[in-house]
Design an enzyme around this catalytic site. Structure first.
Site, PDB file in Angstrom:
ATOM      1  N   GLY A  89     -11.211  -0.581   9.228  1.00  0.00           N
ATOM      2  CA  GLY A  89     -12.382  -1.146   8.541  1.00  0.00           C
ATOM      3  C   GLY A  89     -13.565  -0.206   8.412  1.00  0.00           C
ATOM      4  N   SER A  90     -13.325   1.114   8.400  1.00  0.00           N
ATOM      5  CA  SER A  90     -14.481   2.021   8.272  1.00  0.00           C
ATOM      6  C   SER A  90     -15.084   1.957   6.869  1.00  0.00           C
ATOM      7  CB  SER A  90     -14.109   3.450   8.650  1.00  0.00           C
ATOM      8  OG  SER A  90     -13.215   4.015   7.715  1.00  0.00           O
ATOM      9  N   ASN A  91     -14.281   1.682   5.867  1.00  0.00           N
ATOM     10  CA  ASN A  91     -14.849   1.502   4.520  1.00  0.00           C
ATOM     11  C   ASN A  91     -15.633   0.193   4.417  1.00  0.00           C
ATOM     12  OD1 ASN A  91     -14.228   3.715   2.515  1.00  0.00           O
ATOM     13  ND2 ASN A  91     -12.225   3.448   3.490  1.00  0.00           N
ATOM     14  N   ARG A 100       5.144 -13.931  -0.929  1.00  0.00           N
ATOM     15  CA  ARG A 100       3.927 -13.192  -1.298  1.00  0.00           C
ATOM     16  C   ARG A 100       2.997 -14.080  -2.126  1.00  0.00           C
ATOM     17  NH1 ARG A 100       2.875  -8.060  -0.894  1.00  0.00           N
ATOM     18  NH2 ARG A 100       5.043  -7.523  -0.490  1.00  0.00           N
ATOM     19  N   ARG A 133      -1.460  -4.364   1.573  1.00  0.00           N
ATOM     20  CA  ARG A 133      -0.490  -5.279   0.978  1.00  0.00           C
ATOM     21  C   ARG A 133      -0.530  -5.138  -0.531  1.00  0.00           C
ATOM     22  NH1 ARG A 133       1.998  -9.268   3.266  1.00  0.00           N
ATOM     23  NH2 ARG A 133       1.885 -10.572   1.412  1.00  0.00           N
ATOM     24  N   ASN A 181     -10.021  -1.176  -5.466  1.00  0.00           N
ATOM     25  CA  ASN A 181      -9.289  -0.615  -4.332  1.00  0.00           C
ATOM     26  C   ASN A 181      -9.760   0.815  -4.123  1.00  0.00           C
ATOM     27  OD1 ASN A 181      -7.264  -0.376  -2.286  1.00  0.00           O
ATOM     28  ND2 ASN A 181      -6.005   0.784  -3.741  1.00  0.00           N
ATOM     29  N   HIS A 183      -8.448   4.493  -2.558  1.00  0.00           N
ATOM     30  CA  HIS A 183      -7.194   5.148  -2.206  1.00  0.00           C
ATOM     31  C   HIS A 183      -7.491   6.624  -1.904  1.00  0.00           C
ATOM     32  CE1 HIS A 183      -2.821   5.664  -2.210  1.00  0.00           C
ATOM     33  NE2 HIS A 183      -3.031   6.805  -2.831  1.00  0.00           N
ATOM     34  N   LEU A 234       1.024  -0.627  -9.025  1.00  0.00           N
ATOM     35  CA  LEU A 234       0.519  -0.060  -7.772  1.00  0.00           C
ATOM     36  C   LEU A 234      -0.357   1.172  -8.019  1.00  0.00           C
ATOM     37  CD1 LEU A 234       0.581   0.056  -4.638  1.00  0.00           C
ATOM     38  CD2 LEU A 234       2.567   1.573  -4.875  1.00  0.00           C
ATOM     39  N   GLU A 249     -14.838   9.001   1.190  1.00  0.00           N
ATOM     40  CA  GLU A 249     -14.627   7.594   0.822  1.00  0.00           C
ATOM     41  C   GLU A 249     -15.847   6.745   1.173  1.00  0.00           C
ATOM     42  OE1 GLU A 249     -10.923   5.653   1.948  1.00  0.00           O
ATOM     43  OE2 GLU A 249     -10.051   7.611   2.355  1.00  0.00           O
TER      44      GLU A 249
HETATM   45  C1  GAR Z   1      -8.585   4.504   3.838  1.00  0.00           C
HETATM   46  O1  GAR Z   1      -8.344   5.885   3.881  1.00  0.00           O
HETATM   47  C2  GAR Z   1      -8.174   3.930   2.503  1.00  0.00           C
HETATM   48  O2  GAR Z   1      -8.447   4.790   1.428  1.00  0.00           O
HETATM   49  C3  GAR Z   1      -6.695   3.773   2.705  1.00  0.00           C
HETATM   50  O3  GAR Z   1      -6.560   3.285   4.018  1.00  0.00           O
HETATM   51  C4  GAR Z   1      -7.646   3.763   4.792  1.00  0.00           C
HETATM   52  C5  GAR Z   1      -8.330   2.568   5.424  1.00  0.00           C
HETATM   53  O4  GAR Z   1      -9.300   3.003   6.323  1.00  0.00           O
HETATM   54  N1  GAR Z   1      -6.124   2.880   1.753  1.00  0.00           N
HETATM   55  C6  GAR Z   1      -4.927   3.084   1.206  1.00  0.00           C
HETATM   56  O5  GAR Z   1      -4.198   3.996   1.489  1.00  0.00           O
HETATM   57  C7  GAR Z   1      -4.541   2.030   0.175  1.00  0.00           C
HETATM   58  N2  GAR Z   1      -3.407   2.463  -0.570  1.00  0.00           N
HETATM   59  P1  GAR Z   1     -10.392   1.987   6.852  1.00  0.00           P
HETATM   60  O6  GAR Z   1      -9.646   0.758   7.359  1.00  0.00           O
HETATM   61  O7  GAR Z   1     -11.077   2.727   7.957  1.00  0.00           O
HETATM   62  O8  GAR Z   1     -11.309   1.665   5.713  1.00  0.00           O
END
Ligand code: GAR
Length: 202
Positions: free
Chosen positions: A24-26, A77, A103, A119, A121, A156, A186
């Site tokens: 959850g850092s984002n 799903r 997911r 999203n 990425h 995707l 990010e």
């Molecule tokens: C982040 O690097 C995000 O870009 C990636 O997961 C990490 C989550 O970090 N997402 C993906 O790869 C989605 N395809 P976070 O939980 O610290 O935000």
């Protein structure tokens, strides 16, 4: 006024729903941007598919409502996504932000929030979609990777790009060192992208 920017009153900011699966850092970066006045929005709910996602603590500390919906409790799903959509709609969410929500979304989910799901990425899409994008970049001997915020569609990691930023790949990088360098980017990119999307639709 679009549903995205519909406000309950003249002063109420747009309502975000943030979906996480882990650290959850984002999510924290979005919370900080709102607290600092860099992003005019409110997080109506943080939803996780994992009860032990550490990122839930960021929401709780910030006094944001949290919901845990385990995908394992649903037969399909679509049934899971229907429950998630119901939670988000019930909280009048106008923009859904996937922040490490690991997911795939069903068409049912995407259709419930058309052009209103973002999203983030950790690659310069369309390069390296899917899992382990940092390792994909290393395997490809890329000298540059980066981060992308995009609108989610039914394919995707393939929806329209909102913002991208490059990050150098440095000799000797491992997937972990590259991931950390991209993650720092990010954390600035996601709030900027959400602000851009909200401003465009105002
Ligand atoms: C982040 O690097 C995000 O870009 C990636 O997961 C990490 C989550 O970090 N997402 C993906 O790869 C989605 N395809 P976070 O939980 O610290 O935000």
């Amino acid at each position: 006024m679009s549903a995205l920017t519909a406000r309950d009153s003249a002063s109420a900011p747009p309502r975000l729903g943030v979906l996480i699966s882990g650290r959850g850092s984002n999510l924290k970066a979005l919370i900080d941007a709102i607290d600092d006045g860099r992003l005019d929005a409110t997080i109506a709910v943080v939803l996780s598919n994992k009860a032990d996602a550490p990122g839930l603590d960021h929401a709780r500390l910030a006094g944001i409502a949290t919901v845990v919906l385990s995908h394992q409790a649903f037969a399909s799903r679509e049934e899971y996504d229907r429950a998630v959509v119901q939670e988000l709609k019930g909280r009048r969410v106008g923009l859904v932000c996937l922040a490490g929500f690991m997911r795939l979304l069903s068409p049912l989910f995407v259709d419930a929030f058309p052009d209103r799901i973002l999203n983030i990425h950790p690659s310069l899409l369309p390069n390296y979609p899917g899992l382990h994008p940092q390792q994909q970049a290393l395997d490809d001997h890329a000298t540059v990777s980066g981060a992308t915020v995009h609108v989610v569609n039914k394919d995707l990691d393939a929806g329209p790009v909102v913002l991208q930023r490059e990050v150098p790949v440095i000799p000797g990088d491992t997937a972990d060192t590259l991931a950390a360098r991209i993650l720092a980017v990010e954390h600035r990119l996601y709030p900027d992208a959400v602000r851009l999307v909200l401003e465009r639709r105002r």
